[in-house]
Design a protein around this motif. Structure first.
Motif, PDB file in Angstrom:
ATOM      1  N   UNK A 252      85.457  68.102  51.755  1.00 18.59           N
ATOM      2  CA  UNK A 252      84.054  68.018  51.371  1.00 18.59           C
ATOM      3  C   UNK A 252      83.856  67.207  50.105  1.00 18.59           C
ATOM      4  N   UNK A 253      82.967  67.669  49.244  1.00 18.97           N
ATOM      5  CA  UNK A 253      82.640  66.938  48.018  1.00 18.97           C
ATOM      6  C   UNK A 253      83.780  66.929  47.012  1.00 18.97           C
ATOM      7  N   UNK A 254      84.786  67.786  47.218  1.00 21.07           N
ATOM      8  CA  UNK A 254      85.926  67.837  46.306  1.00 21.07           C
ATOM      9  C   UNK A 254      87.111  66.998  46.768  1.00 21.07           C
ATOM     10  N   UNK A 255      86.964  66.247  47.857  1.00 18.78           N
ATOM     11  CA  UNK A 255      88.069  65.415  48.344  1.00 18.78           C
ATOM     12  C   UNK A 255      88.327  64.271  47.371  1.00 18.78           C
ATOM     13  N   UNK A 256      89.597  63.935  47.197  1.00 18.81           N
ATOM     14  CA  UNK A 256      89.983  62.899  46.249  1.00 18.81           C
ATOM     15  C   UNK A 256      91.077  62.014  46.822  1.00 18.81           C
ATOM     16  N   UNK A 257      91.021  60.734  46.457  1.00 12.09           N
ATOM     17  CA  UNK A 257      92.133  59.815  46.675  1.00 12.09           C
ATOM     18  C   UNK A 257      92.853  59.704  45.334  1.00 12.09           C
ATOM     19  N   UNK A 258      94.145  59.990  45.340  1.00  7.39           N
ATOM     20  CA  UNK A 258      94.906  60.076  44.091  1.00  7.39           C
ATOM     21  C   UNK A 258      96.086  59.113  44.110  1.00  7.39           C
ATOM     22  N   UNK A 259      96.279  58.409  42.996  1.00  6.13           N
ATOM     23  CA  UNK A 259      97.424  57.524  42.790  1.00  6.13           C
ATOM     24  C   UNK A 259      98.259  58.035  41.624  1.00  6.13           C
ATOM     25  N   UNK A 260      99.573  58.137  41.810  1.00  3.78           N
ATOM     26  CA  UNK A 260     100.440  58.438  40.673  1.00  3.78           C
ATOM     27  C   UNK A 260     100.489  57.217  39.759  1.00  3.78           C
ATOM     28  N   UNK A 261     100.566  57.448  38.449  1.00  9.40           N
ATOM     29  CA  UNK A 261     100.651  56.315  37.529  1.00  9.40           C
ATOM     30  C   UNK A 261     101.962  55.551  37.686  1.00  9.40           C
ATOM     31  N   UNK A 262     103.008  56.222  38.201  1.00  7.83           N
ATOM     32  CA  UNK A 262     104.269  55.521  38.477  1.00  7.83           C
ATOM     33  C   UNK A 262     104.073  54.459  39.552  1.00  7.83           C
ATOM     34  N   UNK A 263     103.225  54.748  40.526  1.00  9.51           N
ATOM     35  CA  UNK A 263     102.904  53.785  41.581  1.00  9.51           C
ATOM     36  C   UNK A 263     102.180  52.583  40.994  1.00  9.51           C
ATOM     37  N   UNK A 264     101.253  52.844  40.090  1.00 10.04           N
ATOM     38  CA  UNK A 264     100.484  51.762  39.466  1.00 10.04           C
ATOM     39  C   UNK A 264     101.376  50.855  38.619  1.00 10.04           C
ATOM     40  N   UNK A 265     102.387  51.439  37.986  1.00 15.98           N
ATOM     41  CA  UNK A 265     103.255  50.662  37.102  1.00 15.98           C
ATOM     42  C   UNK A 265     104.308  49.861  37.878  1.00 15.98           C
ATOM     43  N   UNK A 266     104.713  50.365  39.033  1.00 15.12           N
ATOM     44  CA  UNK A 266     105.858  49.769  39.729  1.00 15.12           C
ATOM     45  C   UNK A 266     105.458  48.808  40.841  1.00 15.12           C
ATOM     46  N   UNK A 267     104.275  49.002  41.438  1.00 15.18           N
ATOM     47  CA  UNK A 267     103.861  48.165  42.562  1.00 15.18           C
ATOM     48  C   UNK A 267     102.817  47.145  42.099  1.00 15.18           C
ATOM     49  N   UNK A 268     102.780  46.006  42.800  1.00 20.10           N
ATOM     50  CA  UNK A 268     101.762  45.013  42.471  1.00 20.10           C
ATOM     51  C   UNK A 268     100.441  45.376  43.159  1.00 20.10           C
ATOM     52  N   UNK A 269      99.407  44.604  42.867  1.00 21.21           N
ATOM     53  CA  UNK A 269      98.061  44.933  43.340  1.00 21.21           C
ATOM     54  C   UNK A 269      97.965  44.967  44.857  1.00 21.21           C
ATOM     55  N   UNK A 270      98.581  44.002  45.532  1.00 19.63           N
ATOM     56  CA  UNK A 270      98.501  43.949  46.997  1.00 19.63           C
ATOM     57  C   UNK A 270      99.215  45.142  47.627  1.00 19.63           C
TER      58      UNK A 270
END
Length: 429
Positions: A252-270
């Motif tokens: 419902x309204x509490x659903x979230x898409x979540x990214x670990x910050x490790x993913x953001x640091x290790x993978x490129x934008x694409x």
């Protein structure tokens, strides 16, 4: 008879453990089929020699710990019953107070505490293993804090469930399993609704994605998929692990898409956009709601079987297990053991369904991003970061893998890439 039950239970656990040690370390073959050698799914093409060695070592021990953990619970519950500890917990509760709810709370506390102590060694070994292979960077103090949070959340949740459960067993000895299931439906949905905003923040810090340019691109993908997303959340995991992850949680309204910050640091934008497209695929395909429906159906079947199994076991071994009646709180370890066994036995089926859904999400993501090269490199990096086997042993895949193996995921995208190139060549002059 009670001693025999305890002896054979311990013996069965030892034999079981030795079998899986032999299977994982000496029998199972994790080499790639000949046709995949040299492909982009071949770990030898994207991992160095040391990484290949570490992956095999880490995966074998981790898989052994997985197979030892659930049966250890069963052994614990059997020993709690045959050694009379369940009866002792009840006696301590009765001596402490005359208030029924408080008696249940005291009994459950002792049972939970003994279970925590009994399973702690395997949990600590798992933590130490991940630390030694640099998957975890979490301090012992932080780790034990998470374990204690787990203990109290599980205790509080179980106290509500057990209190209601045994009241229903007392009121309706024949249909308590059905009434319990009916009450579990709103309770499950309520807990899923609370998970992202009340429970998850107890473990980690969540905040809107800091990279606003990336968030704009992710939300643009969401808009194309007709997903009413307003934010993408980032979670601070770098202080605990080097592994990568992203997920969808809540309803419902509490659903979230979540990214670990490790993913953001290790993978490129694409690569990150591919992962986000994958998570959106789950939303578009309504996998969360199919998952909830499947879980509720399995829980209905599980409670029915548990009710029948408890009646049979107590009728046959009630005196040896020191359980006078089904509605006596001392039967709780038996109930928990049966449920744990049923969950383990049903895991191959639930894993098959989950792997199918994950494959659907992968296909959705590659069609949305049309970037097979970055999709493949994403899975290769996930393999490297988690020291995951590309082609795990059959029993590991059956009982443990709720995602397709990396061999399946990468080779599927390779096939898509080849098909696209063939279509492109066919359209030329």
């Amino acid at each position: 008879m009670a001693r025999k039950i305890g002896f054979y239970a311990v013996l069965a656990y030892v034999v079981y453990g030795l079998f899986f040690y032999w299977y994982l370390f000496y029998f199972a073959d994790t080499s790639l089929p000949f046709e995949y050698e040299g492909s982009k799914a071949d770990p030898a093409t994207f991992l160095n020699g040391r990484e290949l060695m570490l992956t095999e070592e880490y995966s074998k021990v981790r898989n052994l710990l997985f197979f030892l953990s659930s049966p250890l619970e069963w052994l614990f519950y059997i020993l709690i019953l045959v050694l009379g500890l369940s009866k002792a917990f009840k006696r301590w509760a009765l001596q402490s107070t005359k208030i029924k709810f408080v008696q249940t709370a005291i009994y459950l506390f002792w049972l939970s505490l003994f279970a925590f102590i009994a399973t702690f060694p395997l949990k600590f070994i798992s933590y130490s293993l991940s630390k030694s292979y640099h998957i975890s960077v979490q301090t012992f103090a932080s780790w034990i804090k998470d374990e204690l949070i787990d203990f109290w959340i599980n205790y509080g949740t179980m106290l509500i469930i057990v209190t209601v459960l045994y009241w229903l067993i007392h009121k309706s000895p024949k249909r308590w399993w059905l009434y319990s299931w009916l009450l579990s439906v709103p309770f499950t949905l309520f807990m899923m609704y609370l998970q992202p905003v009340m429970i998850d923040p107890l473990y980690n810090d969540f905040y809107p994605l800091k990279n606003k340019a990336l968030e704009t691109k992710i939300l643009s993908l969401a808009d194309k998929a007709n997903i009413p997303a307003e934010h993408v959340f980032e979670v601070n995991m770098a202080k605990k692990t080097t592994a990568l992850n992203a997920y969808v949680t809540g309803i419902g309204s509490n659903s979230r898409i979540v990214l670990w910050d490790t993913t953001l640091k290790r993978l490129n934008e694409k690569q990150i956009l591919f992962i986000m497209a994958h998570e959106m695929g789950h939303y578009v395909k309504k996998h969360l709601y199919f998952g909830i429906a499947g879980y509720l159906l399995l829980s209905l079947a599980g409670l029915y079987i548990a009710a029948k199994a408890m009646n049979w076991a107590i009728a046959r071994w009630g005196k040896d297990l020191k359980i006078p009646h089904v509605n006596d709180i001392t039967s709780l370890p038996l109930f928990l053991m049966i449920l744990s066994m049923l969950m383990f036995a049903s895991s191959p089926l639930s894993n098959v369904v989950s792997r199918y859904q994950e494959n659907q999400a992968d296909q959705y993501a590659i069609k949305m991003t049309k970037d097979p090269a970055d999709a493949i490199s994403t899975f290769q990096e996930l393999t490297r970061a988690g020291l995951s086997q590309v082609n795990p042993p059959l029993l590991v895949k059956i009982f443990r893998y709720d995602h397709p193996t990396m061999l399946d995921r990468i080779s599927t995208i390779e096939d898509y890439e080849i098909q696209q190139k063939s279509k492109s060549n066919g359209e030329g002059p």
